[in-house]
Each structure stands twice: as C-alpha cells, then as structure tokens.
Scaffold this motif. Structure first.
Motif, PDB file in Angstrom:
ATOM      1  N   ASP A 183      27.119  15.596  32.439  1.00  0.00           N
ATOM      2  CA  ASP A 183      27.875  15.435  30.694  1.00  0.00           C
ATOM      3  C   ASP A 183      28.097  13.448  30.991  1.00  0.00           C
ATOM      4  N   GLY A 184      27.585  12.849  30.407  1.00  0.00           N
ATOM      5  CA  GLY A 184      27.963  12.204  30.369  1.00  0.00           C
ATOM      6  C   GLY A 184      27.026  10.649  30.251  1.00  0.00           C
ATOM      7  N   PHE A 206      10.373   8.286  42.671  1.00  0.00           N
ATOM      8  CA  PHE A 206      10.344   7.242  43.020  1.00  0.00           C
ATOM      9  C   PHE A 206       9.146   6.433  41.487  1.00  0.00           C
ATOM     10  N   PHE A 207       7.698   6.933  41.631  1.00  0.00           N
ATOM     11  CA  PHE A 207       7.622   5.880  40.751  1.00  0.00           C
ATOM     12  C   PHE A 207       8.119   6.676  39.025  1.00  0.00           C
ATOM     13  N   ALA A 208       7.923   6.694  39.299  1.00  0.00           N
ATOM     14  CA  ALA A 208       8.862   8.279  37.706  1.00  0.00           C
ATOM     15  C   ALA A 208      10.120   7.075  37.167  1.00  0.00           C
ATOM     16  N   ILE A 209      10.649   7.022  38.611  1.00  0.00           N
ATOM     17  CA  ILE A 209      12.154   5.951  37.962  1.00  0.00           C
ATOM     18  C   ILE A 209      11.952   5.087  37.321  1.00  0.00           C
ATOM     19  N   ALA A 256      19.382  12.046  35.655  1.00  0.00           N
ATOM     20  CA  ALA A 256      20.312  11.774  34.978  1.00  0.00           C
ATOM     21  C   ALA A 256      20.768   9.958  35.542  1.00  0.00           C
ATOM     22  N   TYR A 257      20.721   9.372  34.334  1.00  0.00           N
ATOM     23  CA  TYR A 257      21.178   7.464  34.646  1.00  0.00           C
ATOM     24  C   TYR A 257      22.160   7.341  33.619  1.00  0.00           C
ATOM     25  N   VAL A 258      22.507   6.072  33.597  1.00  0.00           N
ATOM     26  CA  VAL A 258      23.297   4.897  32.672  1.00  0.00           C
ATOM     27  C   VAL A 258      22.472   3.882  32.373  1.00  0.00           C
ATOM     28  N   ILE A 259      22.559   3.513  31.283  1.00  0.00           N
ATOM     29  CA  ILE A 259      22.010   1.769  31.251  1.00  0.00           C
ATOM     30  C   ILE A 259      23.950   1.424  31.051  1.00  0.00           C
ATOM     31  N   GLU A 260      23.456   0.078  32.022  1.00  0.00           N
ATOM     32  CA  GLU A 260      24.484  -0.804  32.117  1.00  0.00           C
ATOM     33  C   GLU A 260      23.623  -2.419  31.683  1.00  0.00           C
ATOM     34  N   GLY A 261      24.316  -3.174  30.390  1.00  0.00           N
ATOM     35  CA  GLY A 261      23.177  -3.706  30.325  1.00  0.00           C
ATOM     36  C   GLY A 261      21.639  -3.229  29.944  1.00  0.00           C
ATOM     37  N   VAL A 265      19.770   5.256  38.087  1.00  0.00           N
ATOM     38  CA  VAL A 265      19.681   7.044  37.812  1.00  0.00           C
ATOM     39  C   VAL A 265      21.122   6.961  39.460  1.00  0.00           C
ATOM     40  N   VAL A 266      21.710   8.041  38.380  1.00  0.00           N
ATOM     41  CA  VAL A 266      22.801   9.029  39.578  1.00  0.00           C
ATOM     42  C   VAL A 266      22.523   9.666  40.050  1.00  0.00           C
ATOM     43  N   ASP A 267      20.973  10.733  40.024  1.00  0.00           N
ATOM     44  CA  ASP A 267      20.640  11.747  40.163  1.00  0.00           C
ATOM     45  C   ASP A 267      19.679  11.827  40.413  1.00  0.00           C
ATOM     46  N   ALA A 268      18.633  12.973  40.666  1.00  0.00           N
ATOM     47  CA  ALA A 268      17.816  13.666  40.499  1.00  0.00           C
ATOM     48  C   ALA A 268      17.649  14.857  41.188  1.00  0.00           C
TER      49      ALA A 268
END
Length: 63
Positions: free
Chosen positions: A30-31, A9-12, A43-48, A53-56
């Motif tokens: 991938d992606g 949690f803190f690393a996120i 695994a994460y995405v950046i939106e704006g 975080v989508v998976d750990a």
C-alpha cells in the motif's frame, strides 16, 4: 535461479515504459505503485524522473 534474477533485472527497466501501472494487490505494498511481467511483480515509487523499486515478488508468492 540465475535466469529468474536476470529476467527480473531486465523487467525492472520496462516499468513505466511498457509495463502498465497497477494498483497493489498486497497490503504491504500500500502506498506504492505496482507493475508486473509474466513471472515477477514489482512495488515501486516515482521520485522526480527516477523510479525506485522497493520490492519484487515472484508470481508464485503473490498471496
């Protein structure tokens, strides 16, 4: 287990600040961008200006 969850949690919050962005090593990621700490991979995405975080995955399961 509680300590592992707390560490994750803190690393996120360190993603894109102190954890370097990496190319994903798992095909299911991938992606996405990937970052890791000592024991956790994210695994994460950046939106704006938001990082989602989508998976750990714990390091022992990164195969």
């Amino acid at each position: 287990m509680e300590r592992n969850v707390r560490d994750a949690f803190f690393a996120i919050y360190a993603i894109e600040r102190s954890l370097p962005r990496r190319k994903p090593t798992l095909s299911r990621w991938d992606g996405y961008h990937m970052a890791n700490t000592d024991k956790w991979y994210y695994a994460y995405v950046i939106e704006g200006d938001t990082i989602k975080v989508v998976d750990a995955c714990h390091a022992q399961n990164m195969r």
